[in-house]
Design an enzyme around this catalytic site. Structure first.
Site, PDB file in Angstrom:
ATOM      1  CB  CYS A   1      -0.947   0.124   1.256  1.00  0.00           C
ATOM      2  SG  CYS A   1      -2.030   1.382   1.238  1.00  0.00           S
TER       3      CYS A   1
ATOM      4  CG  ASP B   1      -6.228   7.226  -2.452  1.00  0.00           C
ATOM      5  OD1 ASP B   1      -5.257   7.713  -1.933  1.00  0.00           O
ATOM      6  OD2 ASP B   1      -7.118   6.541  -2.331  1.00  0.00           O
ATOM      7  CG  ASN B   2      -3.342   5.577  -4.455  1.00  0.00           C
ATOM      8  OD1 ASN B   2      -2.885   5.130  -3.736  1.00  0.00           O
ATOM      9  ND2 ASN B   2      -4.207   4.891  -5.046  1.00  0.00           N
TER      10      ASN B   2
END
Lengths: 478, 478
Positions: free
Chosen positions: A124, A256-257
């Site tokens: 992750c 996100d990310n």
């Protein structure tokens, strides 16, 4: 010759036996009431959605391959319910800028394409984020260092699927969309088409994990698996593959990310849509990272009747198929370093016989130069050296000479945290006690919270200690 | 419509006009007495062999493309003499683990293969090594930060050549050997076969630089050009391409272009053959790096009649085709950072018309995702902010989130030096004077030598300043 003996002759490991789990009481009242889970997993975002990591020691003790039981999970919402008898009928599309768009069932994927199996470590992007959150709260929940897991994945090369669909001129990206309906639409993201088509990168459309139908938390019945990149690109519950000229405009791809520049605060980020949309800040490849697993947090070693030598142990990984080439350990805060031994269990799979089939897929790794998995390091240290040290720290360097930095690069989503992993050593009577930087989720503990509570500034370049620099200066007499 | 107008319509730049040079008097008595050179180049290893970089400002002022005049040169020995009328007859081989070994002439390469042209930045692995040498003498000479240059290269995709030769099963590496006979044999090295075959990596067998036959110092008449990797792999005066199952065993492949672990001293390294041979320590991809070009070393800015704003400027590059995604500037030693603007002139070449021919080669870059060239950054700073700062430092991060470290990773060959580039600011009356870390070769100057001479420890984490850490502590009264 028994099956057991055949298995023993393999040059590579098979996964540890996984458990029979049940639906846990805490899930009875959530949309995930159909999902059986291991009670050892640490929930990082309350009861639901399910975002978990294993206790670090449990993860490490499983070895190179992680069972479904302890594999980290990052779910944005409810887990789609897919019955076993629906698996083969699961339908998905390949669409967008392709000459031959197709809608097919998982059954077709199994029947019409070559199946491949190999080990892949997923990580992750938030792995170790708790450390960033202690320094300054980011817009993300508190992963410890166990947001990393490895499994044998079986599926079809994404490039094979795309080649049959024939991308059109001008196609540059491949978008993925899952079946998980969320507040901002279905979860989706994209990668570059050139990566999807590159056999060295090994992008899979996977339907088995460790030889079993995917567990619901891991994408049952079908998901993307992208080696060397952050887990957030490996879309689960896969429904659509869309070839495009532009990166995904899915909300989760944009917001996100990403590693925004360090000066962007949570407050400022709310009004910077162009910054969010800047693809240069989107995370794809993992960065170089490592952690100390033993000594574990709060582990103690007796100075009177303990062993003379202690074996430091941990994991390391690189990004984008790059290999960790060295792991260095310091007991004097970076003044000097010692080289640890590294083992690469992934390489055992390269020794498999040609065209060997595992879980219905060809074990397709011997020809590949890329490194897709974590590795393990260890170093024997005299206990007396630990006694004399304030702390023990490790850093990895990959074979492109990318080195873990001493200092944290804080960013608003708290991702890709990879400074030297530091374990503080406390002498308590005749015992040494070890203290990791943090504990995952809301679990208290770790030297970072302690130092911060004592008024130390964690970003002073010396882990919040009052004095810094090589020559310590005596404090003036009061 | 004139040719000039056609040229003006191009979306990309052509190289600056190069000079007519002569053989310099200092070369009259060396084996290189046939090589015409630019007198501005700074010789880093005495008169011979020829290892040079341009003055940093001259290099930067040429812009995105570097002329043959100012392009850095790394020669291990005498430059092979090849007359113009011998160029087309230059012979080379493709041999080893291939089904169809071939010996061919440069003429065949021109006639039988597709020609490609694109810009590539080459960087010596020793770029910025002087900084390491000031900290502790390495086994390498003292490059400043101008061991980096960019040109338009024309040639044939190495993958095309290898595909026709048909590598055999088990082939994993491609070795290159030049015509430069050295004390330990011909110069040679190797890369992975998978890289050589990957169009995204763009490895060329090149015979033109900026549209001209290669200059003798740059490999006349034929060389390898490997984008994104250290210059030491781009073998000049190419004679042999050898496909193998193992990395090159050439002396220069083993004992050059490596980053050994930091604890290996020059003395210890003499007795560590297995360490030298460990491929994990061989350098291929460049690492992320950047430098400040303006203010230049010893540049001054008037506080009374100078401009209110100063434009900081410099370069940055990534490795392995990765792009520098951000460049950050600090005026408070890393406590806070400001984002600089970045321009990528390389992208202008992606805008060329389909199948556009330049210098006889197809301008082959529009479809490619990789970044092969340096980029430029700038940031306007109020002069008063420079007055208040002790120094200005920059760091780049590539799009795989590899960040330049604060601290130097010293190693025995002094290669891949990439800590934050630091320029010290001195107030001298009504003037600010700027001081770079070093000056190339034996040229004195720079804050590193000064600090070291003053007794400062350059590795104390604070550039040798006496006190460190966020809170500075008052020195005890004497």
């Amino acid at each position: 010759i028994s099956e057991g003996e055949i298995l023993d002759a393999r040059p590579y490991a098979l996964p540890p036996r996984s458990r029979e789990n049940k639906v846990l009481p805490e899930d009875f009242k959530t949309p995930d009431k159909h999902v059986e889970r291991d009670p050892r997993l640490i929930r990082l975002t309350g009861v639901h959605p399910f975002n978990v990591e294993a206790p670090l020691s449990d993860l490490f003790d499983e070895g190179f391959l992680t069972t479904k039981d302890l594999h980290y999970v990052r779910n944005h919402g409810p887990v789609p319910l897919v019955d076993d008898n629906e698996v083969l009928d699961w339908r998905f599309t390949i669409e967008g800028m392709v000459e031959k768009p197709v809608e097919m069932a998982l059954r077709d994927l199994l029947e019409d394409y070559e199946q491949l199996t190999y080990p892949v470590t997923l990580v992750c992007a938030g792995n170790r984020r708790k450390e960033q959150n202690v320094v300054r709260k980011s817009k993300g929940f508190s992963w410890g260092p166990a947001g990393v897991s490895t499994a044998l994945w079986t599926g079809v090369a994404l490039g094979d699927l795309l080649a049959r669909a024939v991308p059109k001129r001008g196609a540059k990206y491949v978008c993925f969309e899952g079946a998980d309906k969320l507040p901002n639409g279905y979860y989706g993201t994209s990668i570059k088409l050139s990566w999807a088509m590159d056999p060295e990168r090994g992008v899979l459309v996977a339907h088995k994990m460790n030889g079993e139908v995917l567990h619901p938390d891991h994408g049952k019945p079908l998901r993307i698996v992208i080696p060397g990149q952050i887990g957030g690109r490996s879309v689960k519950w896969l429904k659509r593959i869309i070839v495009t000229s532009r990166p995904s405009d899915n909300w989760y791809h944009i917001y996100d990310n990403r590693v925004l520049p360090t000066m962007v605060t949570p407050e400022a980020s709310a009004n910077l849509p162009d910054t969010w949309k800047d693809e240069r800040y989107a995370i794809y490849d993992l960065n170089t990272n490592s952690a100390i697993c033993y000594p574990a947090h709060d582990e103690t070693v007796s100075l009177t009747n303990g062993p003379e030598m202690y074996k430091l142990r941990g994991y390391a990984y690189g990004g984008g198929g790059r290999r960790v080439g060295r792991l260095e350990v310091t007991l004097d805060q970076g003044k000097s370093w010692t080289l640890a031994s590294i083992t690469y269990p992934e390489d055992d799979y390269r020794l498999a016989a040609e065209n060997e089939i595992l879980y219905g897929g060809r074990l397709d790794i011997s020809w590949r130069d890329s490194t897709f998995c974590w590795c393990f390091w260890d170093l024997d240290i005299p206990t007396t050296s630990l006694l004399e040290a304030k702390d023990v720290m490790v850093r990895a360097m990959d074979d492109s000479m990318n080195l873990q930095p001493k200092d944290m690069y804080w960013s608003v989503l708290g991702m890709m945290n990879n400074p030297w992993y530091r374990v503080v050593i406390h002498r308590e009577g005749d015992t040494l006690r070890f203290e990791h930087p943090t504990q995952p989720g809301n679990i208290p503990g770790g030297w970072m919270e302690r130092v911060k509570n004592e008024g130390g500034n964690l970003t002073n370049g010396f882990w919040g200690e009052k004095f810094a620099g090589e020559e310590e200066v005596a404090e003036p007499e009061p």
